[in-house]
Write a protein that holds these residues in place. Structure first.
Motif, PDB file in Angstrom:
ATOM      1  N   THR A 145       0.827  -1.202   0.000  1.00 60.29           N
ATOM      2  CA  THR A 145       0.000   0.000   0.000  1.00 60.29           C
ATOM      3  C   THR A 145       0.865   1.257   0.000  1.00 60.29           C
ATOM      4  O   THR A 145       0.547   2.251  -0.664  1.00 60.29           O
ATOM      5  N   THR A 146       1.973   1.208   0.715  1.00 63.79           N
ATOM      6  CA  THR A 146       2.922   2.324   0.677  1.00 63.79           C
ATOM      7  C   THR A 146       3.452   2.527  -0.736  1.00 63.79           C
ATOM      8  O   THR A 146       3.514   3.658  -1.244  1.00 63.79           O
ATOM      9  N   ARG A 147       3.826   1.437  -1.389  1.00 63.19           N
ATOM     10  CA  ARG A 147       4.332   1.515  -2.763  1.00 63.19           C
ATOM     11  C   ARG A 147       3.275   2.123  -3.682  1.00 63.19           C
ATOM     12  O   ARG A 147       3.584   2.971  -4.524  1.00 63.19           O
ATOM     13  N   LEU A 148       2.024   1.690  -3.510  1.00 63.06           N
ATOM     14  CA  LEU A 148       0.945   2.189  -4.356  1.00 63.06           C
ATOM     15  C   LEU A 148       0.735   3.682  -4.141  1.00 63.06           C
ATOM     16  O   LEU A 148       0.557   4.439  -5.108  1.00 63.06           O
ATOM     17  N   ASP A 164      11.454  -4.985  16.849  1.00 60.38           N
ATOM     18  CA  ASP A 164      12.063  -5.621  15.680  1.00 60.38           C
ATOM     19  C   ASP A 164      11.185  -5.450  14.448  1.00 60.38           C
ATOM     20  O   ASP A 164      11.680  -5.208  13.338  1.00 60.38           O
ATOM     21  N   ASP A 165       9.865  -5.574  14.637  1.00 60.86           N
ATOM     22  CA  ASP A 165       8.960  -5.359  13.514  1.00 60.86           C
ATOM     23  C   ASP A 165       8.993  -3.908  13.049  1.00 60.86           C
ATOM     24  O   ASP A 165       8.907  -3.629  11.844  1.00 60.86           O
ATOM     25  N   VAL A 166       9.102  -2.968  13.983  1.00 66.11           N
ATOM     26  CA  VAL A 166       9.191  -1.554  13.616  1.00 66.11           C
ATOM     27  C   VAL A 166      10.398  -1.330  12.717  1.00 66.11           C
ATOM     28  O   VAL A 166      10.312  -0.629  11.692  1.00 66.11           O
ATOM     29  N   LEU A 167      11.508  -1.922  13.059  1.00 64.46           N
ATOM     30  CA  LEU A 167      12.715  -1.751  12.250  1.00 64.46           C
ATOM     31  C   LEU A 167      12.535  -2.366  10.863  1.00 64.46           C
ATOM     32  O   LEU A 167      12.984  -1.789   9.858  1.00 64.46           O
ATOM     33  N   ARG A 168      11.871  -3.512  10.806  1.00 61.29           N
ATOM     34  CA  ARG A 168      11.622  -4.125   9.499  1.00 61.29           C
ATOM     35  C   ARG A 168      10.669  -3.263   8.661  1.00 61.29           C
ATOM     36  O   ARG A 168      10.856  -3.097   7.451  1.00 61.29           O
ATOM     37  N   LEU A 169       9.649  -2.722   9.313  1.00 64.60           N
ATOM     38  CA  LEU A 169       8.707  -1.855   8.607  1.00 64.60           C
ATOM     39  C   LEU A 169       9.385  -0.576   8.123  1.00 64.60           C
ATOM     40  O   LEU A 169       9.083  -0.070   7.036  1.00 64.60           O
ATOM     41  N   HIS A 194      12.704   1.403   1.495  1.00 60.27           N
ATOM     42  CA  HIS A 194      12.956   0.716   0.226  1.00 60.27           C
ATOM     43  C   HIS A 194      11.954   1.142  -0.835  1.00 60.27           C
ATOM     44  O   HIS A 194      12.281   1.251  -2.022  1.00 60.27           O
ATOM     45  N   GLU A 195      10.708   1.423  -0.407  1.00 62.57           N
ATOM     46  CA  GLU A 195       9.665   1.829  -1.355  1.00 62.57           C
ATOM     47  C   GLU A 195       9.778   3.302  -1.736  1.00 62.57           C
ATOM     48  O   GLU A 195       9.113   3.754  -2.660  1.00 62.57           O
ATOM     49  N   GLY A 196      10.582   4.060  -0.995  1.00 62.61           N
ATOM     50  CA  GLY A 196      10.834   5.444  -1.383  1.00 62.61           C
ATOM     51  C   GLY A 196      10.043   6.495  -0.640  1.00 62.61           C
ATOM     52  O   GLY A 196       9.799   7.587  -1.182  1.00 62.61           O
ATOM     53  N   VAL A 197       9.648   6.227   0.622  1.00 65.21           N
ATOM     54  CA  VAL A 197       8.913   7.233   1.380  1.00 65.21           C
ATOM     55  C   VAL A 197       9.764   8.459   1.639  1.00 65.21           C
ATOM     56  O   VAL A 197      10.999   8.400   1.669  1.00 65.21           O
ATOM     57  N   SER A 198       9.075   9.576   1.850  1.00 67.93           N
ATOM     58  CA  SER A 198       9.767  10.819   2.214  1.00 67.93           C
ATOM     59  C   SER A 198       9.909  10.959   3.724  1.00 67.93           C
ATOM     60  O   SER A 198      10.674  11.804   4.200  1.00 67.93           O
ATOM     61  N   ASP A 203      16.466   3.517  18.878  1.00 72.65           N
ATOM     62  CA  ASP A 203      16.822   2.397  18.003  1.00 72.65           C
ATOM     63  C   ASP A 203      16.440   2.690  16.553  1.00 72.65           C
ATOM     64  O   ASP A 203      17.209   2.412  15.624  1.00 72.65           O
ATOM     65  N   VAL A 204      15.244   3.244  16.367  1.00 77.33           N
ATOM     66  CA  VAL A 204      14.756   3.487  15.009  1.00 77.33           C
ATOM     67  C   VAL A 204      15.552   4.601  14.334  1.00 77.33           C
ATOM     68  O   VAL A 204      15.985   4.465  13.183  1.00 77.33           O
ATOM     69  N   THR A 205      15.751   5.699  15.032  1.00 76.63           N
ATOM     70  CA  THR A 205      16.437   6.838  14.407  1.00 76.63           C
ATOM     71  C   THR A 205      17.906   6.541  14.140  1.00 76.63           C
ATOM     72  O   THR A 205      18.532   7.211  13.320  1.00 76.63           O
ATOM     73  N   ARG A 206      18.434   5.535  14.805  1.00 78.66           N
ATOM     74  CA  ARG A 206      19.824   5.139  14.556  1.00 78.66           C
ATOM     75  C   ARG A 206      19.975   4.433  13.212  1.00 78.66           C
ATOM     76  O   ARG A 206      21.070   4.391  12.649  1.00 78.66           O
ATOM     77  N   THR A 207      18.868   3.894  12.711  1.00 82.62           N
ATOM     78  CA  THR A 207      18.957   3.050  11.515  1.00 82.62           C
ATOM     79  C   THR A 207      18.323   3.658  10.265  1.00 82.62           C
ATOM     80  O   THR A 207      18.569   3.174   9.169  1.00 82.62           O
ATOM     81  N   ILE A 208      17.496   4.691  10.417  1.00 81.13           N
ATOM     82  CA  ILE A 208      16.793   5.235   9.254  1.00 81.13           C
ATOM     83  C   ILE A 208      17.592   6.368   8.617  1.00 81.13           C
ATOM     84  O   ILE A 208      18.513   6.924   9.220  1.00 81.13           O
ATOM     85  N   SER A 209      17.199   6.695   7.380  1.00 81.99           N
ATOM     86  CA  SER A 209      17.846   7.805   6.668  1.00 81.99           C
ATOM     87  C   SER A 209      16.838   8.859   6.227  1.00 81.99           C
ATOM     88  O   SER A 209      17.227   9.858   5.627  1.00 81.99           O
ATOM     89  N   VAL A 210      15.544   8.633   6.522  1.00 82.91           N
ATOM     90  CA  VAL A 210      14.505   9.601   6.176  1.00 82.91           C
ATOM     91  C   VAL A 210      13.986  10.250   7.460  1.00 82.91           C
ATOM     92  O   VAL A 210      14.149   9.708   8.556  1.00 82.91           O
ATOM     93  N   PRO A 211      13.329  11.413   7.350  1.00 82.69           N
ATOM     94  CA  PRO A 211      12.803  12.068   8.549  1.00 82.69           C
ATOM     95  C   PRO A 211      11.713  11.247   9.225  1.00 82.69           C
ATOM     96  O   PRO A 211      10.948  10.533   8.579  1.00 82.69           O
ATOM     97  N   LEU A 212      11.645  11.388  10.543  1.00 80.51           N
ATOM     98  CA  LEU A 212      10.650  10.683  11.352  1.00 80.51           C
ATOM     99  C   LEU A 212       9.763  11.685  12.073  1.00 80.51           C
ATOM    100  O   LEU A 212      10.247  12.693  12.587  1.00 80.51           O
TER     101      LEU A 212
END
Length: 300
Positions: free
Chosen positions: A58-61, A81-86, A92-96, A119-128
């Motif tokens: 749905t994100t991709r769409l 762990d699921d949050v990190l996978r999500l 990967h789908e290209g969210v902003s 934990d999450v902000t350590r691994t992401i590259s997009v704004p949260l």
């Protein structure tokens, strides 16, 4: 991307599967209206009821039909762990950007919530965007915790879930937060019934449920609030008073989904089980309200 009006559309379902055609139609309506950003899979988008695969697809769409408008998606889940996978899926789908509420079965402590965001902000590259939604998560952020979270890398906005009724008190709180959060972090408001007050109090962005269905009207309303045009605010907000009462009684998701069904823009039923849209007398009352007052204003 965290400014102006961020519209949160429904994720309509048919027999537990995402109704992609209706979802695309909702996104295209937001694109045509020119909202500032799209909050795919927010609480209005029933993210907590969808599988990982449904959330990814749905994100991709949403991104594929967004016309370049920034898309943010929720990554909340009870398991870190699921949050990190999500988060990985969303990036990967290209969210902003990503939206994170501290979803949990067991009530979380402030230390646990801080660790989750750390934990999450350590691994992401997009704004949260930090999602303060005590009505659904049961966790109440203090301003001190929000300020501390704003210092983490990649935090771009704070979505407030509650604000004082008194305008002066609300403005003081927003001003205090803006003074103390990390530079560049915006302060947003959610809960459509209180959001006009939030914008007038100095919030930078309105994270809106109803804008996901009625974007043009709520763009006008947001602009009036940002301009502090009280005459225009009163004119545009007055017809919505019955909706705020229904939101208070049944929740914004059920009411908004019922309107979408009544307007024929989604199939009925459109919510994930066991959630249900309004029925009986309440549905008839909302249908009458739409036909006599709201539809000509909100859905021309």
């Amino acid at each position: 991307m965290f400014k102006g009006l961020s519209a949160f559309p429904l994720t309509p379902l048919i027999d537990g599967r995402v109704d992609q055609a209706s979802f695309v139609s909702l996104i295209e309506r937001l694109v045509k209206a020119g909202v500032d950003s799209i909050g795919a899979l927010g609480s209005t988008g029933s993210y907590a009821y969808l599988t990982r695969e449904q959330r990814r697809d749905t994100t991709r769409l949403a991104i594929s039909v967004s016309g370049g408008i920034p898309v943010m998606t929720s990554i909340g889940s009870p398991s870190a762990d699921d949050v990190l996978r999500l988060a990985d899926d969303a990036q990967h789908e290209g969210v902003s950007g990503v939206l994170l509420a501290p979803v949990s079965y067991q009530k979380l402590s402030a230390d646990e919530v801080f660790s989750l965001y750390e934990d999450v902000t350590r691994t992401i590259s997009v704004p949260l965007c930090v999602y303060d939604n005590p009505a659904t998560t049961g966790f109440e952020f203090t301003d001190e915790l929000l300020i501390a979270l704003s210092q983490l890398p990649h935090v771009g906005s704070i979505k407030l879930g509650t604000l004082a009724q008194d305008r002066t008190t609300a403005a003081r709180r927003v001003a205090r937060l803006k003074e103390q959060v990390k530079a560049g972090v915006t302060i947003g408001i959610s809960g459509d019934a209180q959001s006009l007050r939030g914008l007038q109090a100095g919030c930078d962005v309105w994270y809106s449920v109803l804008a996901g269905l009625f974007p043009r009207y709520f763009l006008r309303l947001a602009q009036a609030a940002q301009d502090d045009d009280r005459n225009e605010i009163g004119r545009l907000d007055a017809p919505l008073a019955p909706l705020w009462e229904l939101f208070q009684r049944y929740g914004s998701l059920r009411v908004t989904a019922t309107m979408a069904e009544l307007l024929g823009v989604v199939a009925s039923p459109c919510l994930p089980r066991p959630l249900k849209t309004l029925s009986g007398q309440e549905r008839s009352q909302l249908k009458a309200l739409l036909e006599t007052t709201l539809r000509p204003l909100l859905y021309p």
